[in-house]
Write a protein that holds these residues in place. Structure first.
Motif, PDB file in Angstrom:
ATOM      1  N   ALA A   1       0.843  -1.204   0.000  1.00 38.23           N
ATOM      2  CA  ALA A   1       0.000   0.000   0.000  1.00 38.23           C
ATOM      3  C   ALA A   1       0.871   1.244   0.000  1.00 38.23           C
ATOM      4  O   ALA A   1       1.907   1.294   0.672  1.00 38.23           O
ATOM      5  CB  ALA A   1      -0.922  -0.007   1.214  1.00 38.23           C
ATOM      6  N   GLN A   2       0.438   2.243  -0.753  1.00 34.17           N
ATOM      7  CA  GLN A   2       1.196   3.491  -0.839  1.00 34.17           C
ATOM      8  C   GLN A   2       0.231   4.669  -0.862  1.00 34.17           C
ATOM      9  O   GLN A   2      -0.758   4.659  -1.599  1.00 34.17           O
ATOM     10  CB  GLN A   2       2.059   3.496  -2.104  1.00 34.17           C
ATOM     11  CG  GLN A   2       2.877   4.765  -2.285  1.00 34.17           C
ATOM     12  CD  GLN A   2       3.692   4.736  -3.567  1.00 34.17           C
ATOM     13  OE1 GLN A   2       3.648   3.765  -4.316  1.00 34.17           O
ATOM     14  NE2 GLN A   2       4.440   5.789  -3.820  1.00 34.17           N
ATOM     15  N   ASP A   3       0.519   5.667  -0.022  1.00 33.55           N
ATOM     16  CA  ASP A   3      -0.288   6.890  -0.043  1.00 33.55           C
ATOM     17  C   ASP A   3       0.003   7.659  -1.325  1.00 33.55           C
ATOM     18  O   ASP A   3       1.164   7.894  -1.678  1.00 33.55           O
ATOM     19  CB  ASP A   3       0.038   7.769   1.170  1.00 33.55           C
ATOM     20  CG  ASP A   3      -0.452   7.158   2.479  1.00 33.55           C
ATOM     21  OD1 ASP A   3      -1.451   6.428   2.446  1.00 33.55           O
ATOM     22  OD2 ASP A   3       0.182   7.408   3.527  1.00 33.55           O
ATOM     23  N   ILE A   4      -1.065   8.076  -2.024  1.00 36.88           N
ATOM     24  CA  ILE A   4      -0.894   8.855  -3.256  1.00 36.88           C
ATOM     25  C   ILE A   4      -1.630  10.184  -3.144  1.00 36.88           C
ATOM     26  O   ILE A   4      -1.982  10.786  -4.150  1.00 36.88           O
ATOM     27  CB  ILE A   4      -1.375   8.060  -4.487  1.00 36.88           C
ATOM     28  CG1 ILE A   4      -2.807   7.563  -4.296  1.00 36.88           C
ATOM     29  CG2 ILE A   4      -0.446   6.899  -4.775  1.00 36.88           C
ATOM     30  CD1 ILE A   4      -3.380   6.886  -5.531  1.00 36.88           C
ATOM     31  N   GLY A   5      -1.874  10.613  -1.918  1.00 33.49           N
ATOM     32  CA  GLY A   5      -2.586  11.857  -1.669  1.00 33.49           C
ATOM     33  C   GLY A   5      -3.411  11.716  -0.409  1.00 33.49           C
ATOM     34  O   GLY A   5      -3.537  10.623   0.148  1.00 33.49           O
TER      35      GLY A   5
END
Length: 486
Positions: free
Chosen positions: A37-41
């Protein structure tokens, strides 16, 4: 899983055994599925989900075992066809069906494992040729395929609901407002009804004005590349959005144009655009104007005749009396506004600086239902929601925040909505627009607004409960006058 040529299980014991095996496989999937999982905003994440090869093999084995017992293959008795023939005959259907179930089960397993409170459905990252874009599940499944060997890996983007604490929901201070019926409110009531029976007329001898409607061919270019192109698009001369891209100065660009002209509008590609490689880039829309139309309200003479009034004075007297009779509704609306204001002022809830298209659509849907419940003409509704679509201004922020707050408050208070309540509200909207119940319901369904209506009713009931628990305070001065159907 339904496979052509397969008979449904009828043995209760065999059915129970099959169900138990499916539950075991699902539990194994939940344990083994992996995610990066990666935060993109703000409130947005990218999920790269991996279903291990062994999980896929176990599910395939289970599906083929069921078919071995139940498939009807010409030339063989039931359950006697060889495995290789079963795989050859039903292999493509099995893998296609398993792809769909693997995507759904693994996605929900990740959401549960990671404790993600998602907003709406995921959008899947699909690469075809040199292009990568976001697709909904139905479109994505046309491209997602189980590998012949190895792990099954796919990526999607999700939006998250904000996390926040509710303020105290009891003893909210509420004043009893005093509503004065003004001439402006009477004027607005009459104009709303004239607009409801107005007509769109072509404009040939004048340039376009604000709130006119134009028909144009539209092209979006980024870095000189044509990204989107559509002919005979209907647009309003006011700030709006196209393909989820805000155009805050569209009214300035289109005001003054005439048929045959071409004009351009600069834009910034939003952070949730379907093509990730274009996000944040500068683009340009080109509009080739074909036609201009303008809403002409019903003439005052036709309006008076249609309603059976002998004079404009009679009409104004009638609508003033009607507003007086609806004073309780206006007072109720003002009291509700105080509850909503309290919730907004006393809830710390951070939203992203730039709204995604899905977040904007949530605010838009809420406002559409609210205005329809008041009987506002469709043209006026479209003008209001275009403003929400084009900016993260105060109104859009308030609509989104209030939606999240009331949803959580209703859940905390255990408030539900019945089918009877939904049908009653649809009937009420139908009466306001003088339309049939089934037509209104079908329109709400086709525009994806039926679920929002249910949520709106739930939130209204939530405010009812909060009003019952509220603390009455000293009456205020007369409230600012606003049209009843604003």
């Amino acid at each position: 899983m339904d496979i052509p040529g397969a008979a449904r299980p009828i043995d209760p014991e065999a059915w129970d055994k099959a169900q138990a095996e499916q539950e075991r496989l699902l539990e194994d999937l939940k344990k083994e599925v992996r995610v990066a999982a990666q935060d993109i905003g703000t409130l947005r994440k990218s999920l790269r989900i991996t279903v291990p090869e062994k999980i896929i093999a176990d599910h395939l084995e289970h599906n083929y075992t069921e078919l071995m017992h139940d498939a009807l293959v010409p030339g063989f008795r039931k359950g006697r066809a060889p495995r290789r023939l079963i795989e050859k005959r039903f292999g493509s259907e099995v893998r296609e069906s398993l792809t769909s179930s693997m995507v759904g089960q693994s996605y929900f397993a990740v959401i549960e494992n990671e404790k993600l409170d998602v907003l709406g459905d995921p959008l899947f990252v699909i690469t075809t040729g040199d292009s990568t874009k976001l697709m909904d599940i139905d479109e994505a499944l046309q491209h997602l395929k189980l590998p012949s060997s190895g792990d099954f890996v796919y990526a999607c983007e999700v939006e998250l609901k904000p996390t926040f604490e509710l303020p105290a929901l009891e003893n909210i201070p509420v004043r009893q407002p005093k509503i004065e019926i003004t001439d402006a409110m009477v004027d607005e009531q009459i104009m709303h009804r004239r607009k409801l029976r107005g007509r769109m007329e072509p404009v040939t001898d004048q340039p376009a004005e604000k709130n006119d409607t134009i028909v144009a061919d539209v092209v979006l270019r980024v870095d000189g590349e044509s990204i989107k192109q559509e002919d005979n698009v209907t647009l309003a001369v006011r700030p709006s959005s196209i393909e989820g891209i805000p155009l805050t100065d569209l009214d300035t660009v289109l005001t003054g144009v005439r048929p045959g002209q071409s004009v351009t509008a600069d834009c910034t590609i939003p952070p949730d655009f379907e093509r990730p490689d274009l996000r944040g880039k500068q683009g340009q829309f080109t509009f080739k104007i074909h036609e201009i139309k303008r809403l002409v309200p019903e003439s005052m003479a036709d309006f008076l005749t249609g309603w059976g009034f002998e004079s404009e004075v009679d009409a104004r007297t009638f609508f003033r009396e009607q507003l007086e009779s609806e004073r309780d509704e206006l007072v109720d609306r003002a009291r509700r506004a105080q509850i909503e204001g309290y919730l907004l002022d006393n809830t710390k809830l951070d939203l992203p600086e730039q709204f995604s298209n899905r977040q904007v659509q949530r605010a838009v849907a809420r406002k559409i239902i609210e205005l329809q419940q008041r009987g506002v003409p469709q043209g006026d509704i479209e003008a209001r929601i275009d403003g929400l679509r084009t900016s993260a201004g105060a109104e859009a922020v308030a609509e989104l925040k209030l939606s999240f707050i009331l949803e959580k408050a209703a859940e905390q208070l255990g408030i539900t909505v019945t089918d009877e309540e939904v049908n009653t509200e649809i009937a009420r909207i139908a009466r306001r627009y003088n339309r049939r119940f089934d037509r209104v319901r079908d329109d709400l369904q086709s525009h994806g607004l039926l679920d929002q209506l249910v949520e709106q009713i739930r939130q209204r009931k939530c405010v009812d409960v909060l009003l019952e628990k509220a603390q009455a305070v000293e009456a205020a001065e007369p409230a600012p006058s606003k049209p009843a159907a604003e």
